[in-house]
Design an enzyme around this catalytic site. Sequence first.
Site, PDB file in Angstrom:
ATOM      1  N   CYS A 266       0.806  -1.225   0.000  1.00 40.33           N
ATOM      2  CA  CYS A 266       0.000   0.000   0.000  1.00 40.33           C
ATOM      3  C   CYS A 266       0.837   1.272   0.000  1.00 40.33           C
ATOM      4  CB  CYS A 266      -0.950  -0.007   1.191  1.00 40.33           C
ATOM      5  SG  CYS A 266      -1.944  -1.503   1.267  1.00 40.33           S
TER       6      CYS A 266
ATOM      7  N   HIS B 182      -2.751   8.117   5.946  1.00 45.00           N
ATOM      8  CA  HIS B 182      -2.972   6.797   5.340  1.00 45.00           C
ATOM      9  C   HIS B 182      -4.380   6.337   5.710  1.00 45.00           C
ATOM     10  CE1 HIS B 182      -1.949   3.054   3.477  1.00 45.00           C
ATOM     11  NE2 HIS B 182      -2.084   2.356   4.598  1.00 45.00           N
TER      12      HIS B 182
ATOM     13  N   GLU C 210      -1.216   5.550  13.494  1.00 42.85           N
ATOM     14  CA  GLU C 210      -0.868   6.743  12.722  1.00 42.85           C
ATOM     15  C   GLU C 210      -1.089   8.006  13.555  1.00 42.85           C
ATOM     16  OE1 GLU C 210      -1.361   8.700   8.279  1.00 42.85           O
ATOM     17  OE2 GLU C 210      -2.781   7.135   8.913  1.00 42.85           O
TER      18      GLU C 210
ATOM     19  N   LYS D 216      -9.512   8.130   2.025  1.00 43.01           N
ATOM     20  CA  LYS D 216      -9.984   6.748   1.873  1.00 43.01           C
ATOM     21  C   LYS D 216     -11.420   6.590   2.376  1.00 43.01           C
ATOM     22  CE  LYS D 216      -5.524   4.304   2.073  1.00 43.01           C
ATOM     23  NZ  LYS D 216      -4.591   5.441   2.294  1.00 43.01           N
TER      24      LYS D 216
ATOM     25  N   HIS E 280      -9.743   2.015  -0.123  1.00 38.58           N
ATOM     26  CA  HIS E 280      -8.287   1.828  -0.093  1.00 38.58           C
ATOM     27  C   HIS E 280      -7.832   1.205  -1.405  1.00 38.58           C
ATOM     28  CE1 HIS E 280      -4.307   1.173   1.071  1.00 38.58           C
ATOM     29  NE2 HIS E 280      -4.445   0.410   2.139  1.00 38.58           N
TER      30      HIS E 280
ATOM     31  N   PHE F  28       1.622  -3.285   3.982  1.00 40.97           N
ATOM     32  CA  PHE F  28       1.975  -4.608   4.488  1.00 40.97           C
ATOM     33  C   PHE F  28       3.474  -4.828   4.263  1.00 40.97           C
ATOM     34  CE2 PHE F  28      -2.333  -7.072   4.077  1.00 40.97           C
ATOM     35  CZ  PHE F  28      -2.876  -6.248   5.047  1.00 40.97           C
TER      36      PHE F  28
END
Length: 415
Positions: A166, A306, A317, A338, A343, A402
């Site tokens: 991502c 994010h 975050e 998002k 996403h 990831f």
Amino acid sequence: MAEGLNRVVVTGLGAITPIGNTVKDYLDGLQSGRNGVAAITLFDASSHACRFAAEVKNFDPIGILEPKESKRWDRFSKFGVIAAKEALADACLEIDETNAPRIGVIIGSGVGGLLTMESQAHVLADKGPGRVSPFTVPMMIPNMATGLAAIALGAKGPSSAVATACAAGSNAIGDAFRLLQLGKAEAMICGGAEASITPLGVAGFASAKALSFRNDDPSSASRPFDAERDGFVIGEGSGVMVLETLEHANARGATIHAELVGYGTTCDAHHITSPTPGGIGGAEAMRQALLDGNINPSSIDYINAHGTSTPANDSNETSAIKAVLRDRAHQIPVSSTKSMTGHLLGGSGGIEAVACVLALKHGLIPPTINYSNPDPACDLDYVPNSARQHKLGVVLSNSFGFGGHNVCLAFRQMM
């Protein structure tokens, strides 16, 4: 910025997203808080635990791509090339034999041609190896959005693809930035593309318990930083920008949208999917971007988070932002687009970087929609539910993937 490095500017933007299939429509969606999440139509999801996603709507590549090309390209490559064409047109940059070797392409993708891989696996199982398409491998490999964009546009300079999950789209932009700073190219077409709303893609993320399962109310499923968030909503699309050295842009009289001044990238080295508690790796990426751009934390006006709508990401975050900005963290608007687009995995950094540049150009702080229940672990200003008009000077874009990949990009108004 270190002495002797080229300044790098943004001269072109391209986007195809779940809330708009051009940059103009995407901007309208960001301003209005448009919701791109709905029931899945790309396949029959009736047997799936998650039956909704953020699809690109009314997608018709005919007229933009040649029909023959369209049949031989995976969906993610179509998105990437279409966004790249829009970005190049916006930049008014013509590529010919005289400048092609100095113009490159980097488009990241977390997964690549998953739709092709799935469909051809069914062909193999049902009809045998002799019926598998000869285009299978070129359609599915994740570098092909880059390769096809380079072919379509005639760009013969530095060319690569990034696959950092991502964070891929943001890494692609950051890596292009570095090449330009070092004088290895004069212009770069860069961003991210993804099309993983497939039976295997949705089932895989669902089995990992990464997705929201609000099948009874999909439109409220993507709710970053909200206390009732339960997972992300998978999306698709592409965001691409044209970066140039300031010298090159000025020499041709280009319109400059913004300046890219900082790039930070780290790895948690902690877990295959979960972030380090406290967001340590993300915080370090942010610090690196600020140092890289010689940016004082007091000058930051907005952070595009994010913000995946997963319990662990959003709280970590938030901790990362507070660790870097300390007391000022509560004064800085932080939003997750998002909430509207879902996403896009490897494409998310691309469309979110575009959103940051649009925010600078239009004095727009996009909202975090579906925010209604504050979480004590997420206690910043998340711009709930409605966009704000505010003059912006410096904005950050965070992307975490990831594998522990963390990226922060810093954009600012031209000085």
